[in-house]
Design a protein around this motif. Structure first.
Motif, PDB file in Angstrom:
ATOM      1  N   PRO A 122      11.354  -3.293   0.956  1.00 45.52           N
ATOM      2  CA  PRO A 122      10.874  -4.267  -0.034  1.00 45.52           C
ATOM      3  C   PRO A 122      10.586  -3.623  -1.388  1.00 45.52           C
ATOM      4  CG  PRO A 122       9.818  -4.632   2.060  1.00 45.52           C
ATOM      5  CD  PRO A 122      10.603  -3.362   2.190  1.00 45.52           C
ATOM      6  N   ASP A 123      10.933  -4.339  -2.419  1.00 46.50           N
ATOM      7  CA  ASP A 123      10.773  -3.887  -3.799  1.00 46.50           C
ATOM      8  C   ASP A 123       9.311  -3.533  -4.092  1.00 46.50           C
ATOM      9  OD1 ASP A 123      10.255  -4.533  -6.820  1.00 46.50           O
ATOM     10  OD2 ASP A 123      12.421  -4.225  -6.613  1.00 46.50           O
ATOM     11  N   PRO A 124       9.076  -2.436  -4.817  1.00 46.38           N
ATOM     12  CA  PRO A 124       7.698  -2.066  -5.175  1.00 46.38           C
ATOM     13  C   PRO A 124       6.950  -3.170  -5.920  1.00 46.38           C
ATOM     14  CG  PRO A 124       9.190  -0.260  -5.658  1.00 46.38           C
ATOM     15  CD  PRO A 124      10.039  -1.440  -5.276  1.00 46.38           C
ATOM     16  N   ALA A 125       7.648  -4.043  -6.605  1.00 46.75           N
ATOM     17  CA  ALA A 125       6.984  -5.145  -7.299  1.00 46.75           C
ATOM     18  C   ALA A 125       6.466  -6.188  -6.304  1.00 46.75           C
ATOM     19  CB  ALA A 125       7.952  -5.805  -8.287  1.00 46.75           C
ATOM     20  N   LEU A 126       7.019  -6.206  -5.080  1.00 40.69           N
ATOM     21  CA  LEU A 126       6.609  -7.181  -4.069  1.00 40.69           C
ATOM     22  C   LEU A 126       5.551  -6.640  -3.114  1.00 40.69           C
ATOM     23  CD1 LEU A 126      10.104  -8.646  -3.133  1.00 40.69           C
ATOM     24  CD2 LEU A 126       8.398  -9.617  -4.683  1.00 40.69           C
ATOM     25  N   LEU A 127       5.626  -5.355  -2.793  1.00 46.49           N
ATOM     26  CA  LEU A 127       4.671  -4.748  -1.862  1.00 46.49           C
ATOM     27  C   LEU A 127       4.144  -3.443  -2.428  1.00 46.49           C
ATOM     28  CD1 LEU A 127       6.162  -5.197   1.725  1.00 46.49           C
ATOM     29  CD2 LEU A 127       4.055  -6.154   0.831  1.00 46.49           C
ATOM     30  N   GLU A 128       2.840  -3.295  -2.366  1.00 50.48           N
ATOM     31  CA  GLU A 128       2.197  -2.084  -2.882  1.00 50.48           C
ATOM     32  C   GLU A 128       2.619  -0.858  -2.096  1.00 50.48           C
ATOM     33  OE1 GLU A 128      -1.993  -2.149  -3.522  1.00 50.48           O
ATOM     34  OE2 GLU A 128      -1.986  -4.276  -3.996  1.00 50.48           O
ATOM     35  N   GLY A 129       2.729   0.240  -2.784  1.00 51.02           N
ATOM     36  CA  GLY A 129       3.108   1.504  -2.163  1.00 51.02           C
ATOM     37  C   GLY A 129       2.061   2.043  -1.218  1.00 51.02           C
ATOM     38  N   SER A 130       0.826   1.537  -1.282  1.00 50.59           N
ATOM     39  CA  SER A 130      -0.242   2.034  -0.420  1.00 50.59           C
ATOM     40  C   SER A 130      -0.236   1.400   0.973  1.00 50.59           C
ATOM     41  CB  SER A 130      -1.598   1.795  -1.083  1.00 50.59           C
ATOM     42  OG  SER A 130      -1.799   0.403  -1.279  1.00 50.59           O
ATOM     43  N   LEU A 131       0.667   0.461   1.239  1.00 50.09           N
ATOM     44  CA  LEU A 131       0.737  -0.199   2.538  1.00 50.09           C
ATOM     45  C   LEU A 131       1.018   0.833   3.632  1.00 50.09           C
ATOM     46  CD1 LEU A 131       0.951  -3.035   4.028  1.00 50.09           C
ATOM     47  CD2 LEU A 131       3.408  -2.668   3.861  1.00 50.09           C
ATOM     48  N   PRO A 132       0.203   0.905   4.702  1.00 49.63           N
ATOM     49  CA  PRO A 132       0.452   1.853   5.795  1.00 49.63           C
ATOM     50  C   PRO A 132       1.710   1.468   6.579  1.00 49.63           C
ATOM     51  CG  PRO A 132      -1.823   1.074   5.845  1.00 49.63           C
ATOM     52  CD  PRO A 132      -1.071   0.202   4.882  1.00 49.63           C
ATOM     53  N   VAL A 133       2.579   2.446   6.808  1.00 51.14           N
ATOM     54  CA  VAL A 133       3.817   2.208   7.553  1.00 51.14           C
ATOM     55  C   VAL A 133       4.089   3.340   8.540  1.00 51.14           C
ATOM     56  CG1 VAL A 133       4.893   0.845   5.707  1.00 51.14           C
ATOM     57  CG2 VAL A 133       5.293   3.306   5.808  1.00 51.14           C
ATOM     58  N   LEU A 134       4.940   3.042   9.498  1.00 55.47           N
ATOM     59  CA  LEU A 134       5.460   4.029  10.443  1.00 55.47           C
ATOM     60  C   LEU A 134       6.966   4.118  10.238  1.00 55.47           C
ATOM     61  CD1 LEU A 134       3.512   2.664  13.488  1.00 55.47           C
ATOM     62  CD2 LEU A 134       3.199   4.966  12.575  1.00 55.47           C
ATOM     63  N   TRP A 135       7.528   5.283  10.442  1.00 56.36           N
ATOM     64  CA  TRP A 135       8.977   5.439  10.373  1.00 56.36           C
ATOM     65  C   TRP A 135       9.402   6.394  11.484  1.00 56.36           C
ATOM     66  CZ3 TRP A 135       5.861   7.104   6.277  1.00 56.36           C
ATOM     67  CH2 TRP A 135       5.719   8.477   6.135  1.00 56.36           C
ATOM     68  N   SER A 136      10.614   6.179  11.950  1.00 52.39           N
ATOM     69  CA  SER A 136      11.138   7.056  12.997  1.00 52.39           C
ATOM     70  C   SER A 136      12.646   7.092  12.921  1.00 52.39           C
ATOM     71  CB  SER A 136      10.708   6.567  14.376  1.00 52.39           C
ATOM     72  OG  SER A 136      11.371   5.378  14.721  1.00 52.39           O
ATOM     73  N   GLU A 137      13.186   8.074  13.619  1.00 45.95           N
ATOM     74  CA  GLU A 137      14.624   8.142  13.765  1.00 45.95           C
ATOM     75  C   GLU A 137      15.065   6.922  14.555  1.00 45.95           C
ATOM     76  OE1 GLU A 137      14.701  12.995  14.294  1.00 45.95           O
ATOM     77  OE2 GLU A 137      14.172  11.702  15.967  1.00 45.95           O
ATOM     78  N   PRO A 138      16.164   6.295  14.189  1.00 56.46           N
ATOM     79  CA  PRO A 138      16.633   5.143  14.962  1.00 56.46           C
ATOM     80  C   PRO A 138      16.959   5.532  16.392  1.00 56.46           C
ATOM     81  CG  PRO A 138      17.736   5.244  12.845  1.00 56.46           C
ATOM     82  CD  PRO A 138      16.979   6.533  12.999  1.00 56.46           C
ATOM     83  N   VAL A 139      16.680   4.639  17.309  1.00 53.67           N
ATOM     84  CA  VAL A 139      16.991   4.869  18.716  1.00 53.67           C
ATOM     85  C   VAL A 139      18.391   4.352  18.979  1.00 53.67           C
ATOM     86  CG1 VAL A 139      16.347   4.271  21.077  1.00 53.67           C
ATOM     87  CG2 VAL A 139      14.576   4.644  19.370  1.00 53.67           C
ATOM     88  N   THR A 140      19.202   5.188  19.626  1.00 53.57           N
ATOM     89  CA  THR A 140      20.562   4.745  19.980  1.00 53.57           C
ATOM     90  C   THR A 140      20.692   4.719  21.497  1.00 53.57           C
ATOM     91  OG1 THR A 140      21.354   7.009  19.772  1.00 53.57           O
ATOM     92  CG2 THR A 140      21.616   5.588  17.868  1.00 53.57           C
TER      93      THR A 140
END
Length: 140
Positions: A122-140
């Motif tokens: 999502p565009d930085p203008a739509l969602l603040e950069g401080s939003l907590p997120v998780l990321w991971s390698e995609p599972v195949t």
């Protein structure tokens, strides 16, 4: 332990139902937003379902809702998750290179999915950069 599930039959709820039965727990489903009729007053209770249902049942049963901390997945041993899982702010995820699964840590503020490029987040203008997120390698 009495494990209350939503009345919706999903793949997740079926797995949880089988696991609870295997552990010897009583299991019931909440129909019409009510606790199962065979729930006893002294039963320990665990509820799994949609947030509004959980809040309603917890209120009806005078229970306190507990939620895990946002980064709980990152604290699991890698032998269980079998991949790297990162935690930080959306602004951190926007700096990643390549293909990543990204999801909000605790809200539903954007679609959790595999992003071929983090520029698709999502565009930085739509969602603040401080939003907590998780990321991971995609599972195949």
């Amino acid at each position: 332990m009495y494990f209350i599930l939503s009345s919706r039959f999903t793949d997740d709820s079926q797995v949880l139902w089988r696991t609870a039965v295997h552990r010897g727990w009583k299991v019931g489903r909440a129909h019409k937003w009510s606790a199962p009729a065979d729930l006893l007053p002294d039963d320990e209770v665990c509820i799994y379902g949609e947030p509004l249902l959980v809040e309603k049942l917890a209120s009806d049963l005078s229970l306190t809702i507990t939620n895990p901390v946002d980064d709980w997945l990152t604290r699991l041993p890698e032998r269980y998750v079998r991949r790297f899982i990162g935690y930080g702010q959306l602004s951190d995820a926007r700096k990643l290179k390549g293909r990543w699964f990204v999801k909000p840590a605790s809200s539903k503020s954007f679609e959790p999915r595999v992003y071929e490029d983090v520029k698709e987040l999502p565009d930085p203008a739509l969602l603040e950069g401080s939003l907590p997120v998780l990321w991971s390698e995609p599972v195949t």
